[in-house]
Motif scaffolding. Structure first.
Motif, short mmCIF file in Angstrom:
data_model
loop_
_atom_site.label_atom_id
_atom_site.label_comp_id
_atom_site.label_asym_id
_atom_site.label_seq_id
_atom_site.Cartn_x
_atom_site.Cartn_y
_atom_site.Cartn_z
N GLN A 171 0.83 -1.21 0.00
CA GLN A 171 0.00 0.00 0.00
C GLN A 171 0.86 1.25 0.00
N SER A 172 1.87 1.25 0.83
CA SER A 172 2.75 2.42 0.96
C SER A 172 3.52 2.69 -0.32
N GLU A 173 3.81 1.63 -1.05
CA GLU A 173 4.64 1.77 -2.25
C GLU A 173 3.82 1.98 -3.52
N ILE A 174 2.50 1.83 -3.43
CA ILE A 174 1.67 1.90 -4.64
C ILE A 174 1.36 3.34 -5.04
N THR A 175 1.59 4.29 -4.09
CA THR A 175 1.30 5.69 -4.38
C THR A 175 2.49 6.58 -4.03
N HIS A 176 2.64 7.66 -4.79
CA HIS A 176 3.66 8.67 -4.45
C HIS A 176 3.04 9.78 -3.61
N LEU A 177 1.71 9.75 -3.45
CA LEU A 177 1.02 10.82 -2.73
C LEU A 177 1.12 10.63 -1.22
N PRO A 178 1.07 11.71 -0.44
CA PRO A 178 0.87 11.57 0.99
C PRO A 178 -0.45 10.82 1.23
N PHE A 179 -0.46 9.93 2.22
CA PHE A 179 -1.71 9.24 2.54
C PHE A 179 -1.85 9.08 4.05
N ILE A 180 -3.11 9.16 4.49
CA ILE A 180 -3.43 9.08 5.91
C ILE A 180 -4.52 8.04 6.09
N PHE A 181 -4.58 7.47 7.29
CA PHE A 181 -5.54 6.41 7.56
C PHE A 181 -6.79 6.95 8.23
N LEU A 182 -7.94 6.40 7.82
CA LEU A 182 -9.19 6.63 8.53
C LEU A 182 -9.39 5.50 9.53
N SER A 183 -10.19 5.76 10.57
CA SER A 183 -10.31 4.76 11.64
C SER A 183 -11.43 3.75 11.41
N ALA A 184 -12.37 4.08 10.52
CA ALA A 184 -13.46 3.15 10.15
C ALA A 184 -14.26 2.66 11.35
N GLY A 185 -14.29 3.45 12.42
CA GLY A 185 -15.15 3.12 13.54
C GLY A 185 -14.65 2.02 14.46
N VAL A 186 -13.42 1.54 14.27
CA VAL A 186 -12.90 0.52 15.18
C VAL A 186 -12.59 1.17 16.54
N SER A 187 -12.31 0.35 17.54
CA SER A 187 -12.01 0.90 18.86
C SER A 187 -10.70 1.68 18.84
N ALA A 188 -10.55 2.59 19.80
CA ALA A 188 -9.33 3.39 19.89
C ALA A 188 -8.11 2.49 20.04
N SER A 189 -8.22 1.44 20.84
CA SER A 189 -7.06 0.57 21.09
C SER A 189 -6.68 -0.22 19.84
N LEU A 190 -7.69 -0.74 19.10
CA LEU A 190 -7.37 -1.49 17.88
C LEU A 190 -6.77 -0.58 16.82
N PHE A 191 -7.26 0.66 16.73
CA PHE A 191 -6.70 1.58 15.75
C PHE A 191 -5.23 1.87 16.05
N GLN A 192 -4.92 2.06 17.32
CA GLN A 192 -3.52 2.31 17.70
C GLN A 192 -2.64 1.09 17.41
N GLU A 193 -3.16 -0.11 17.71
CA GLU A 193 -2.41 -1.33 17.39
C GLU A 193 -2.18 -1.45 15.88
N THR A 194 -3.19 -1.04 15.12
CA THR A 194 -3.09 -1.12 13.66
C THR A 194 -1.98 -0.21 13.14
N LEU A 195 -1.86 0.99 13.70
CA LEU A 195 -0.81 1.92 13.27
C LEU A 195 0.57 1.35 13.60
N ARG A 196 0.68 0.71 14.74
CA ARG A 196 1.98 0.09 15.09
C ARG A 196 2.30 -1.04 14.11
N PHE A 197 1.28 -1.78 13.73
CA PHE A 197 1.44 -2.87 12.77
C PHE A 197 1.88 -2.32 11.41
N ALA A 198 1.26 -1.21 11.00
CA ALA A 198 1.64 -0.57 9.73
C ALA A 198 3.10 -0.14 9.74
#
Length: 334
Positions: free
Chosen positions: A242-269
């Motif tokens: 995903q990171s390599e498919i675009t040259h544009l800046p990109f940011i993640f949306l949270s899609a309504g998941v819990s705060a803790s899962l979203f934070q874990e997801t960012l660490r995973f990314a």
């Protein structure tokens, strides 16, 4: 990889939307119909506009002290924009909320009395539109969407204001985006859509996107009894792609998941080597306050935001500092 070239004007707007590390830590509260329903579910008497307008004001007053910017809608959110912290940048939604479920294609539409010019005139730093997009849908439907995005991109370029495109993927042949079947399709749906709209013809400045997997089906993240769709390594690979498919800046949306899962997801990314540039995070930060506000009133809602809401954002900011990368790595000024 080539970089996105922006004008000095767009650069200054992007800077106002970001923290001192040129990372976007934005708060999203541009929900309209869905938020009205959430408030009314907690308090059937709250059916008018006053409840949703005031709730957005509370969010803005209490939480923009800790966010680099806030995303609001022009229908209910302009009073909240006036109450944001002085250092907090402003994004404004330009699309109508939702889509016409009686028609095929989830076609987008713009708010009829707004334009990129008018959004800039009220002091916004960016124009945001949301697009539901299935890369495998009928090409005639997707061509309508392509022209729609081109139109918004041209407006934003003419007004010298950044264009944020939010892409929400789906499968036109299957409504259930939470299923294991959709999880198996999601990396292709998300990443290849990003590739489409990275084409310079669309004049997008920042992509707001989903993560490329459903974390609830990643090995090590599944609930008991749920069969993983991806191994841990496969999921890491999709984030890297995903990171390599675009040259544009990109940011993640949270899609309504819990705060803790979203934070874990960012660490995973970050572990995957994803060079994402921030977040535009909504419900993961504030959704539990809606019932408090609706059921217990203004002051209890404010108390929740000032304590739990603030903690959610500060925890997220700590994770962002450790995981997100500066959008300067993807941008050069004309």
């Amino acid at each position: 990889m080539s970089k996105l070239t922006v004008t000095k004007g767009k650069y200054e707007h992007l800077r106002r939307l970001s923290n001192e590390n040129h990372v976007i830590g934005a708060l999203a509260i541009d929900q309209r119909g869905s938020l009205k329903k959430m408030i009314a579910a907690g308090n059937p008497d709250q059916t008018g506009d006053e409840g949703i307008i005031h709730f957005k004001e509370l969010i803005s007053e209490e939480l923009t002290k800790y966010s680099s910017s806030i995303l609001l809608d022009p229908e209910y959110g302009l009073p909240a924009a006036e109450k944001r912290n002085a250092d907090c940048g402003l994004l404004i939604s330009y699309e109508k909320t939702g889509y016409d479920a009686t028609e095929v294609g989830r076609l987008p539409d713009l708010l009829p009395i707004w334009s990129a010019k008018r959004i800039k005139e009220i002091g916004a730093d960016a124009v945001k539109v949301l697009l539901y997009y299935d890369i495998d849908e009928d090409p005639a439907i997707n061509d309508i969407k392509h022209a729609w995005v081109e139109r918004v991109g041209s407006e934003c370029t003419a007004e010298d204001i950044p264009f944020f495109l939010e892409i929400v993927s789906y499968d036109a042949s299957n409504e259930d985006v939470k299923s294991a079947h959709y999880a198996s399709l999601k990396p292709h749906k998300v990443n290849d859509a990003m590739k489409v709209f990275s084409d310079p013809r669309y004049q997008v400045d920042v992509l707001k996107v989903e993560v490329p997997v459903n974390m609830n089906f990643v090995e090590g993240f599944t609930a008991e009894g749920v069969e993983p769709v991806y191994t841990r390594q496969e999921a890491l690979t999709y984030f890297k792609e995903q990171s390599e498919i675009t040259h544009l800046p990109f940011i993640f949306l949270s899609a309504g998941v819990s705060a803790s899962l979203f934070q874990e997801t960012l660490r995973f990314a970050q572990e995957a080597g994803s060079k994402f540039n921030g977040v535009l995070c909504g419900r993961a930060t504030w959704k539990d306050s809606v019932a408090v506000y609706a059921n217990e009133g203004d002051e209890k809602g404010r108390e929740w935001l000032a304590s739990t809401g603030r903690q959610n954002i500060e925890d997220l900011n700590v994770v962002l500092d450790a995981t997100a990368t500066s959008w300067l790595d993807r941008v050069e000024v004309k």
